[in-house]
Design a protein around this motif. Structure first.
Motif, mmCIF file in Angstrom:
data_model
loop_
_atom_site.group_PDB
_atom_site.id
_atom_site.type_symbol
_atom_site.label_atom_id
_atom_site.label_comp_id
_atom_site.label_asym_id
_atom_site.label_seq_id
_atom_site.Cartn_x
_atom_site.Cartn_y
_atom_site.Cartn_z
ATOM 1 N N TYR A 91 0.891 -1.150 -0.139
ATOM 2 C CA TYR A 91 0.078 0.139 0.143
ATOM 3 C C TYR A 91 0.817 1.228 -0.208
ATOM 4 C CZ TYR A 91 -3.895 3.041 1.544
ATOM 5 O OH TYR A 91 -4.864 3.978 1.545
ATOM 6 N N ILE A 92 1.786 1.278 0.847
ATOM 7 C CA ILE A 92 2.733 2.301 0.906
ATOM 8 C C ILE A 92 3.716 2.562 -0.225
ATOM 9 C CG2 ILE A 92 4.725 3.275 2.087
ATOM 10 C CD1 ILE A 92 3.744 1.871 4.505
ATOM 11 N N LEU A 93 4.061 1.382 -0.664
ATOM 12 C CA LEU A 93 4.973 1.445 -2.091
ATOM 13 C C LEU A 93 3.982 1.939 -3.286
ATOM 14 C CD1 LEU A 93 7.054 -1.667 -1.865
ATOM 15 C CD2 LEU A 93 7.809 0.502 -1.535
ATOM 16 N N VAL A 94 2.833 1.594 -3.544
ATOM 17 C CA VAL A 94 1.905 1.993 -4.483
ATOM 18 C C VAL A 94 1.753 3.466 -4.405
ATOM 19 C CG1 VAL A 94 -0.435 1.867 -5.289
ATOM 20 C CG2 VAL A 94 0.678 -0.238 -4.876
ATOM 21 N N GLY A 95 1.687 4.062 -3.057
ATOM 22 C CA GLY A 95 1.260 5.355 -2.936
ATOM 23 C C GLY A 95 2.547 6.209 -3.479
ATOM 24 N N PHE A 96 3.768 5.633 -2.968
ATOM 25 C CA PHE A 96 4.935 6.409 -3.426
ATOM 26 C C PHE A 96 5.104 6.532 -4.916
ATOM 27 C CE2 PHE A 96 9.437 6.096 -3.902
ATOM 28 C CZ PHE A 96 10.049 7.488 -3.431
ATOM 29 N N VAL A 97 5.101 5.249 -5.662
ATOM 30 C CA VAL A 97 4.948 5.301 -7.132
ATOM 31 C C VAL A 97 4.185 6.155 -7.748
ATOM 32 C CG1 VAL A 97 4.891 3.929 -8.983
ATOM 33 C CG2 VAL A 97 5.931 2.872 -6.978
ATOM 34 N N LEU A 98 2.922 6.204 -7.195
ATOM 35 C CA LEU A 98 1.745 7.139 -7.729
ATOM 36 C C LEU A 98 2.329 8.746 -7.637
ATOM 37 C CD1 LEU A 98 -1.564 5.419 -6.751
ATOM 38 C CD2 LEU A 98 -0.644 5.559 -9.161
ATOM 39 N N PHE A 99 2.744 8.773 -6.500
ATOM 40 C CA PHE A 99 3.288 10.152 -5.989
ATOM 41 C C PHE A 99 4.338 10.865 -7.102
ATOM 42 C CE2 PHE A 99 6.581 12.874 -3.781
ATOM 43 C CZ PHE A 99 5.725 14.059 -3.732
#
Length: 251
Positions: A12-20
């Motif tokens: 969840y955190i990694l997906v948010g970081f990638v999208l950002f």
């Protein structure tokens, strides 16, 4: 199940970081401004940031925030529980709390600096002023919201007030305390940035402002990223604390 939950949180955190970073990259490519560098250009400034003692600035900022959080929590637990348990205390402090709560705390920064100087004390005091009022209200309302029947068993066993607080009150209000800390954290980080632009040469607020004044946009963004990362990790620590201390919420 626990390992699965940890893995889900990491994803969840990694997906948010990638999208950002994707959104950041697209905006930088579309605008083509020197003041908005590409993400990889900012991350490549890590070596220079180390040479500029970014670790020392991060340590100073984290120290101020953590001390402010701890002091705020101690004051809020004492006053909030007193107001929740004692109607007279609530009637005495309630009007004062409601009158002072809406005052923008950053507007008090000149007064705090005049009274306490421009050193560490004024920065921590401003953080405390921003956090403590919301915590007091949350704790008081949480204590008042505990049904009286929840204390029935302990009262019938003639348990002491300390036992009632330990087994009923604290578990009941802990989620509210942690939620309030999360909400207050973002505001506190913003206030920290503002206060660190005065009377100090240490802290991420100083680092960001100094880089901006020197038109070093790479280091300015790296400082912003580091400040955001600091807030994120404190937020993550609060989540971990909640997962271990409020397991009953998942039942």
């Amino acid at each position: 199940m626990k390992k699965r939950s940890v893995l889900d949180n990491i994803i969840y955190i990694l997906v948010g970081f990638v999208l950002f970073n994707i959104i950041w990259f697209v905006c930088a490519e579309l605008l083509q401004l020197k003041a908005l560098p590409l993400p990889l250009d900012v991350y490549s400034g890590f070596g220079k940031a180390l040479d500029n003692d970014i670790a020392g600035h991060l340590s100073a900022s984290l120290s101020r925030v953590c001390i402010g959080l701890i002091i705020s929590l101690m004051i809020a637990v004492l006053l909030g529980m007193s107001m929740g348990y004692n109607k007279k205390v609530n009637r005495l402090l309630g009007p004062l709390l409601y009158f002072t709560y809406p005052i923008p705390k950053l507007a008090l920064l000149p007064i705090v600096m005049i009274l306490f100087g421009v050193g560490e004390s004024s920065k921590i005091i401003i953080i405390v002023l921003i956090i403590v009022f919301q915590l007091i209200l949350s704790i008081r309302d949480a204590v008042l919201g505990i049904p009286k029947d929840d204390y029935g068993v302990l009262i019938s066993l003639k348990a002491s007030n300390i036992d009632r607080m330990r087994h009923i009150t604290f578990p009941a209000i802990l989620p509210e305390i942690l939620s309030s800390l999360r909400v207050s954290l973002g505001i506190a980080m913003s206030a920290l940035f503002f206060t660190e632009t005065f009377g100090t040469d240490k802290g991420l607020g100083f680092y960001i402002t100094d880089s901006w004044m020197r038109l070093d946009y790479i280091q300015m963004y790296f400082g912003i990223f580091t400040l955001s990362l600091a807030g994120f990790f404190i937020f993550l620590v609060l989540d971990i604390v909640e997962s271990y201390t409020c397991k009953w919420k998942k039942l």
